[in-house]
Write a protein that holds these residues in place. Structure first.
Motif: not given
Length: 242
Positions: A134-147, A181-192
């Motif tokens: 339900e929130s952006l803060s929960e995305i971090d836990a899904l980075q492996v399963r939803q890679a 933004g309100a996304l995990p640092l790993a995603i922001l780094e890959r975007l950058a």
């Protein structure tokens, strides 16, 4: 205690309305804040001066004051991915608001109802894939399963933001671009990294300076930090003789 405060900064997810520099059109979840004089209302309640800033503009202020940015660059373009997509501009060490106070409204480049480069867009994709979040803060836990899904999203969003970065750098000529933004640092780094590669490839024949694209280390905290900095920056900025 109030005598020890310079003032209060408030970050608002919305833009200034035509003809009313202190009135804003804000997101639906804060609809009660739309088209009302926020600074006066909050100032009356709190008994002190209030500075109102767009949330992406507040984020830009916070990112500019990071030690790896403020000591190296005078002008910075910040893209903030949250429930929407916004930008903030620092020009010659001062906030650049524009004639009507709406500089950085890059969300207008990406129409509602179509895929957008925002955190909430990724949230909806994950929900459609069966994730009960339900929130952006929960995305971090899904980075492996939803890679694979996240990788596809990063590629699409990087290409969308390449357009925003190119147009922003053409007009502002910033020393750096920050993806926040309100996304995990790993995603922001890959975007950058991906945006940096796309921009460099597009400008392969350009002999001028190309700004480096950075990922924000403070993420969603940038909005809160920037709001707190707003009163201080307002009285110390170069345009005010600070």
């Amino acid at each position: 205690m109030r005598g020890r405060f310079l003032g209060v900064g408030v970050a608002v997810p919305g833009y200034r309305i035509r003809g009313h520099r202190n009135h804003r059109q804000v997101v639906d979840r804060l609809s009660g804040w739309s088209d009302v004089p926020l600074a006066e209302m909050l100032g009356d309640v709190l008994g002190m001066a209030v500075w109102i800033e767009n949330d992406a503009t507040a984020a830009a202020l916070a990112e500019f004051y990071q030690k790896d940015i403020i000591g190296l660059y005078r002008s910075v373009l910040v893209l903030f991915l949250g429930h929407g997509i916004g930008a903030g501009l620092i020009a010659e060490r001062d906030l650049f608001a524009g004639e009507h106070g709406n500089a950085g409204e890059v969300g207008r480049l990406f129409p509602t109802g179509q895929p957008r480069p925002s955190g909430i867009d990724l949230l909806h994709l994950l929900q459609a894939a069966g994730e009960a979040i339900e929130s952006l803060s929960e995305i971090d836990a899904l980075q492996v399963r939803q890679a694979p899904l996240i990788a596809d999203w990063i590629e699409r969003v990087a290409r969308q933001l390449e357009y925003a970065v190119i147009t922003g750098t053409v007009w502002l000529d910033p020393g750096a671009v920050v993806i926040s933004g309100a996304l995990p640092l790993a995603i922001l780094e890959r975007l950058a990294v991906r945006i940096d590669h796309l921009v460099a490839a597009r400008d392969a024949d350009y002999r001028g300076e190309i700004p480096k694209v950075h990922a924000s280390p403070i993420g969603s905290s940038a909005v809160v930090i920037g709001a707190a900095l707003a009163p201080i920056h307002a009285v110390t900025a170069p345009s005010n003789g600070g």
